[in-house]
Design a protein around this motif. Sequence first.
Motif, short mmCIF file in Angstrom:
data_model
loop_
_atom_site.label_atom_id
_atom_site.label_comp_id
_atom_site.label_asym_id
_atom_site.label_seq_id
_atom_site.Cartn_x
_atom_site.Cartn_y
_atom_site.Cartn_z
N UNK A 29 0.75 -1.11 0.02
CA UNK A 29 -0.04 -0.07 -0.11
C UNK A 29 0.82 1.20 -0.14
N UNK A 30 0.53 2.17 -1.00
CA UNK A 30 1.15 3.34 -1.11
C UNK A 30 0.07 4.46 -0.94
N UNK A 31 0.81 5.79 -1.25
CA UNK A 31 -0.16 6.92 -1.17
C UNK A 31 -0.85 6.97 -2.39
N UNK A 32 -2.44 6.80 -2.16
CA UNK A 32 -3.41 6.48 -3.19
C UNK A 32 -3.59 5.60 -3.93
N UNK A 33 -3.02 4.29 -3.67
CA UNK A 33 -2.99 3.19 -4.59
C UNK A 33 -2.39 2.09 -3.82
N UNK A 34 -3.04 0.76 -3.74
CA UNK A 34 -2.65 -0.28 -3.28
C UNK A 34 -2.60 -1.44 -4.16
#
Length: 243
Positions: free
Chosen positions: A198-203
């Motif tokens: 999981x990253x910022x704004x997408x996973x």
Amino acid sequence: MPKLENIVLVGASGRMGRCIQALAEEEGLSVQACATRPKFQLPEIRVPHASVLIDFSHSTVTHSLAEELEARAPYAPPLLVGTTGLLPETVKTLRSCAERRACLLASNFSLGMTLLRACVRLLAARLPASFGTEIVEIHHRHKRDRPSGTAQSLRQEIQGARRRENEPADSQDQSPFNTGLHSLRLGSFAGEHQVIFAGEGENLRLIHQAENRQIFARGALYAARWILGRDPGLYSMEDVFDL
Ligand code: NAD
């Protein structure tokens, strides 16, 4: 390559043992059950040139098996170990056994999971360091070890892929990439593993669901045919599927 005729099965009375036995017999292979109680005992192997030992039992039984094989040099058939929760000393003894015969250790014998592991390696190596990772595994309520051997091997894949060259392993353990393992034990789940990046704004989520135990049994018999006649060494499912 010699043709597989006989399976020597450790843990034959267990859930996995029964499933392997049924499938092996359907495929025309003979099965010799190995006694584990009151004491582990390797039987006289009926077809030494065409047999493979398969172990799906318990870590203490696998330890006795490894010790017996180490002592019983130079000949004993190739070995597949599916038992999970192995002690470090058992793995060490198995490594030493592998100097004299082909041994394959797999915490998960399914083709799908072997490929999922390859995908996890790729994502862990390519995604930016800001992506966090967590692993969730769900198994039936009788499963004794937690986290599962598969979840641990997935974590090792992630850590290995993210370990930057020339950086000591210790500093990596404190990095934000430290992967959490979450284990649930309930119902009759054959096994589910989910890896979340999981990253910022997408996973990204990779999920493997084992619908029944036959997938492991089929993978074990496939690996048994592959390992017969191989040189001594320690192998993995990645070798079997040439990944
Ligand atoms: P199970 O409990 O149904 O069977 C275990 C077998 O080992 C039985 O034959 C039992 O008699 C024997 N055993 C257990 N403890 C013993 C002891 N202390 N002394 C002597 N004998 C003993 O378990 P299962 O569901 O068949 O799973 C067996 C192993 O395989 C577990 O470690 C499990 O995690 C693992 N497993 C691996 C895979 C894979 O793909 N690698 C898949 C499923 C299960």
